[in-house]
Design a protein around this motif. Sequence first.
Motif, PDB file in Angstrom:
ATOM      1  N   ASN A 248       0.566  -1.310   0.119  1.00  0.00           N
ATOM      2  CA  ASN A 248      -0.004  -0.082  -0.083  1.00  0.00           C
ATOM      3  C   ASN A 248       0.856   1.389  -0.255  1.00  0.00           C
ATOM      4  OD1 ASN A 248      -2.414  -1.180   0.042  1.00  0.00           O
ATOM      5  ND2 ASN A 248      -2.201  -1.657   2.322  1.00  0.00           N
ATOM      6  N   ALA A 249       2.182   1.286   0.005  1.00  0.00           N
ATOM      7  CA  ALA A 249       3.108   2.366   0.017  1.00  0.00           C
ATOM      8  C   ALA A 249       2.906   3.179  -1.237  1.00  0.00           C
ATOM      9  CB  ALA A 249       4.550   1.797   0.072  1.00  0.00           C
ATOM     10  N   GLY A 250       2.736   4.326  -0.863  1.00  0.00           N
ATOM     11  CA  GLY A 250       2.327   5.321  -2.113  1.00  0.00           C
ATOM     12  C   GLY A 250       1.256   5.447  -2.521  1.00  0.00           C
ATOM     13  N   THR A 251      -0.078   4.735  -1.869  1.00  0.00           N
ATOM     14  CA  THR A 251      -1.145   4.849  -2.257  1.00  0.00           C
ATOM     15  C   THR A 251      -2.019   5.858  -1.309  1.00  0.00           C
ATOM     16  OG1 THR A 251      -1.946   2.883  -1.092  1.00  0.00           O
ATOM     17  CG2 THR A 251      -1.526   2.811  -3.435  1.00  0.00           C
ATOM     18  N   THR A 252      -3.193   6.258  -1.687  1.00  0.00           N
ATOM     19  CA  THR A 252      -3.817   7.113  -0.866  1.00  0.00           C
ATOM     20  C   THR A 252      -4.795   6.264   0.030  1.00  0.00           C
ATOM     21  OG1 THR A 252      -4.072   8.781  -2.721  1.00  0.00           O
ATOM     22  CG2 THR A 252      -5.524   8.937  -0.998  1.00  0.00           C
ATOM     23  N   GLY A 253      -4.572   6.479   1.204  1.00  0.00           N
ATOM     24  CA  GLY A 253      -5.468   5.791   2.419  1.00  0.00           C
ATOM     25  C   GLY A 253      -7.092   6.215   2.302  1.00  0.00           C
ATOM     26  N   VAL A 254      -7.843   5.126   2.808  1.00  0.00           N
ATOM     27  CA  VAL A 254      -9.083   5.307   2.748  1.00  0.00           C
ATOM     28  C   VAL A 254      -9.753   6.750   3.415  1.00  0.00           C
ATOM     29  CG1 VAL A 254     -11.307   4.347   3.600  1.00  0.00           C
ATOM     30  CG2 VAL A 254      -9.658   2.869   2.632  1.00  0.00           C
ATOM     31  N   GLU A 255      -9.070   7.141   4.569  1.00  0.00           N
ATOM     32  CA  GLU A 255      -9.664   8.276   5.376  1.00  0.00           C
ATOM     33  C   GLU A 255      -9.397   9.353   4.452  1.00  0.00           C
ATOM     34  OE1 GLU A 255     -11.505   8.271   8.063  1.00  0.00           O
ATOM     35  OE2 GLU A 255     -11.503   6.173   7.994  1.00  0.00           O
ATOM     36  N   GLU A 256      -8.038   9.432   3.889  1.00  0.00           N
ATOM     37  CA  GLU A 256      -7.834  10.598   2.991  1.00  0.00           C
ATOM     38  C   GLU A 256      -8.736  10.518   1.575  1.00  0.00           C
ATOM     39  OE1 GLU A 256      -4.270  12.211   0.289  1.00  0.00           O
ATOM     40  OE2 GLU A 256      -3.641  10.957   1.573  1.00  0.00           O
ATOM     41  N   LEU A 257      -9.178   9.664   1.138  1.00  0.00           N
ATOM     42  CA  LEU A 257     -10.161   9.708   0.106  1.00  0.00           C
ATOM     43  C   LEU A 257     -11.336  10.060   0.416  1.00  0.00           C
ATOM     44  CD1 LEU A 257      -9.044   6.235  -1.807  1.00  0.00           C
ATOM     45  CD2 LEU A 257      -8.951   8.523  -2.477  1.00  0.00           C
ATOM     46  N   ARG A 258     -11.961   9.984   1.852  1.00  0.00           N
ATOM     47  CA  ARG A 258     -13.027  10.162   2.378  1.00  0.00           C
ATOM     48  C   ARG A 258     -13.294  11.499   2.466  1.00  0.00           C
ATOM     49  NH1 ARG A 258     -13.604   5.039   6.400  1.00  0.00           N
ATOM     50  NH2 ARG A 258     -15.035   3.727   4.876  1.00  0.00           N
ATOM     51  N   ALA A 259     -11.983  12.353   3.008  1.00  0.00           N
ATOM     52  CA  ALA A 259     -11.972  13.514   3.373  1.00  0.00           C
ATOM     53  C   ALA A 259     -11.933  14.252   1.993  1.00  0.00           C
ATOM     54  CB  ALA A 259     -10.644  14.140   3.888  1.00  0.00           C
ATOM     55  N   GLN A 260     -11.305  13.910   0.986  1.00  0.00           N
ATOM     56  CA  GLN A 260     -11.411  14.374  -0.436  1.00  0.00           C
ATOM     57  C   GLN A 260     -12.767  14.250  -0.835  1.00  0.00           C
ATOM     58  OE1 GLN A 260      -8.503  12.273  -2.831  1.00  0.00           O
ATOM     59  NE2 GLN A 260      -6.747  13.078  -2.002  1.00  0.00           N
ATOM     60  N   PHE A 261     -13.437  13.045  -0.723  1.00  0.00           N
ATOM     61  CA  PHE A 261     -14.873  13.057  -1.322  1.00  0.00           C
ATOM     62  C   PHE A 261     -15.701  14.049  -0.689  1.00  0.00           C
ATOM     63  CE2 PHE A 261     -19.249  10.906  -0.906  1.00  0.00           C
ATOM     64  CZ  PHE A 261     -19.225  11.028  -2.176  1.00  0.00           C
ATOM     65  N   ASP A 262     -15.646  14.136   0.808  1.00  0.00           N
ATOM     66  CA  ASP A 262     -16.436  15.211   1.479  1.00  0.00           C
ATOM     67  C   ASP A 262     -16.080  16.720   1.065  1.00  0.00           C
ATOM     68  OD1 ASP A 262     -17.396  12.910   2.928  1.00  0.00           O
ATOM     69  OD2 ASP A 262     -16.356  13.557   4.544  1.00  0.00           O
ATOM     70  N   ALA A 263     -14.838  16.927   0.900  1.00  0.00           N
ATOM     71  CA  ALA A 263     -14.490  18.401   0.388  1.00  0.00           C
ATOM     72  C   ALA A 263     -15.396  18.379  -0.930  1.00  0.00           C
ATOM     73  CB  ALA A 263     -12.806  18.281   0.146  1.00  0.00           C
ATOM     74  N   LEU A 264     -15.136  17.393  -2.018  1.00  0.00           N
ATOM     75  CA  LEU A 264     -15.556  17.477  -3.324  1.00  0.00           C
ATOM     76  C   LEU A 264     -17.119  17.840  -3.089  1.00  0.00           C
ATOM     77  CD1 LEU A 264     -15.276  17.508  -6.360  1.00  0.00           C
ATOM     78  CD2 LEU A 264     -15.589  15.265  -6.376  1.00  0.00           C
ATOM     79  N   GLN A 265     -17.752  17.010  -2.302  1.00  0.00           N
ATOM     80  CA  GLN A 265     -19.371  17.195  -2.166  1.00  0.00           C
ATOM     81  C   GLN A 265     -19.636  18.685  -1.608  1.00  0.00           C
ATOM     82  OE1 GLN A 265     -20.574  14.002   0.202  1.00  0.00           O
ATOM     83  NE2 GLN A 265     -21.902  13.272  -1.415  1.00  0.00           N
ATOM     84  N   ARG A 266     -18.780  18.992  -0.843  1.00  0.00           N
ATOM     85  CA  ARG A 266     -19.058  20.496  -0.307  1.00  0.00           C
ATOM     86  C   ARG A 266     -18.659  21.668  -1.322  1.00  0.00           C
ATOM     87  NH1 ARG A 266     -16.627  18.072   4.369  1.00  0.00           N
ATOM     88  NH2 ARG A 266     -14.729  18.886   3.679  1.00  0.00           N
ATOM     89  N   ARG A 267     -17.706  21.378  -2.231  1.00  0.00           N
ATOM     90  CA  ARG A 267     -17.651  22.297  -3.357  1.00  0.00           C
ATOM     91  C   ARG A 267     -18.788  22.247  -4.398  1.00  0.00           C
ATOM     92  NH1 ARG A 267     -12.080  20.841  -5.873  1.00  0.00           N
ATOM     93  NH2 ARG A 267     -12.843  22.585  -7.385  1.00  0.00           N
ATOM     94  N   ILE A 268     -19.199  21.175  -4.595  1.00  0.00           N
ATOM     95  CA  ILE A 268     -20.492  20.898  -5.624  1.00  0.00           C
ATOM     96  C   ILE A 268     -21.563  21.661  -4.978  1.00  0.00           C
ATOM     97  CG2 ILE A 268     -22.027  19.300  -6.366  1.00  0.00           C
ATOM     98  CD1 ILE A 268     -19.767  17.324  -6.830  1.00  0.00           C
ATOM     99  N   ALA A 269     -21.805  21.329  -3.634  1.00  0.00           N
ATOM    100  CA  ALA A 269     -22.867  21.993  -2.938  1.00  0.00           C
ATOM    101  C   ALA A 269     -23.100  23.488  -3.066  1.00  0.00           C
ATOM    102  CB  ALA A 269     -23.001  21.398  -1.552  1.00  0.00           C
ATOM    103  N   ILE A 270     -21.645  24.134  -2.978  1.00  0.00           N
ATOM    104  CA  ILE A 270     -21.865  25.773  -2.862  1.00  0.00           C
ATOM    105  C   ILE A 270     -21.863  25.892  -4.395  1.00  0.00           C
ATOM    106  CG2 ILE A 270     -19.736  27.397  -2.849  1.00  0.00           C
ATOM    107  CD1 ILE A 270     -18.669  25.754  -0.523  1.00  0.00           C
ATOM    108  N   ALA A 271     -21.333  25.156  -5.351  1.00  0.00           N
ATOM    109  CA  ALA A 271     -21.517  25.722  -6.790  1.00  0.00           C
ATOM    110  C   ALA A 271     -23.222  25.458  -7.248  1.00  0.00           C
ATOM    111  CB  ALA A 271     -20.712  24.791  -7.517  1.00  0.00           C
TER     112      ALA A 271
END
Length: 103
Positions: free
Chosen positions: A5-28
């Motif tokens: 798993n070295a060099g891959t994005t962890g699940v928690e980081e992916l969830r955080a990115q997903f949440d941030a993307l959802q917030r950006r879409i909501a704002i838009a």
Amino acid sequence: MADENAGTTGVEELRAQFDALQRRIAIATVGAQEDFVALLASPEVDGLMAAMTSAAADLDEATRKRVAAWVKMRSDIASLAKSELVRLRGLAAVADQGEVNGG
């Protein structure tokens, strides 16, 4: 053994990115959703639905049922759109709060 798993994005980081993307879409999209809800719930559309129901009153039963279904669908869509607007506003508020807190 090398960590596979070295060099891959962890699940928690992916969830955080997903949440941030959802917030950006909501704002838009919150403004467009507000416009959509305002249109669906407008007195003009209420009047159109009433006129369609009235115009179909003397038609055959199948047509009256279809018109009644259209009127109900519009009401259901308006309810769903209002629920989505509440969700988008909540996500946008979380994003705004994150900006205030330096996030």
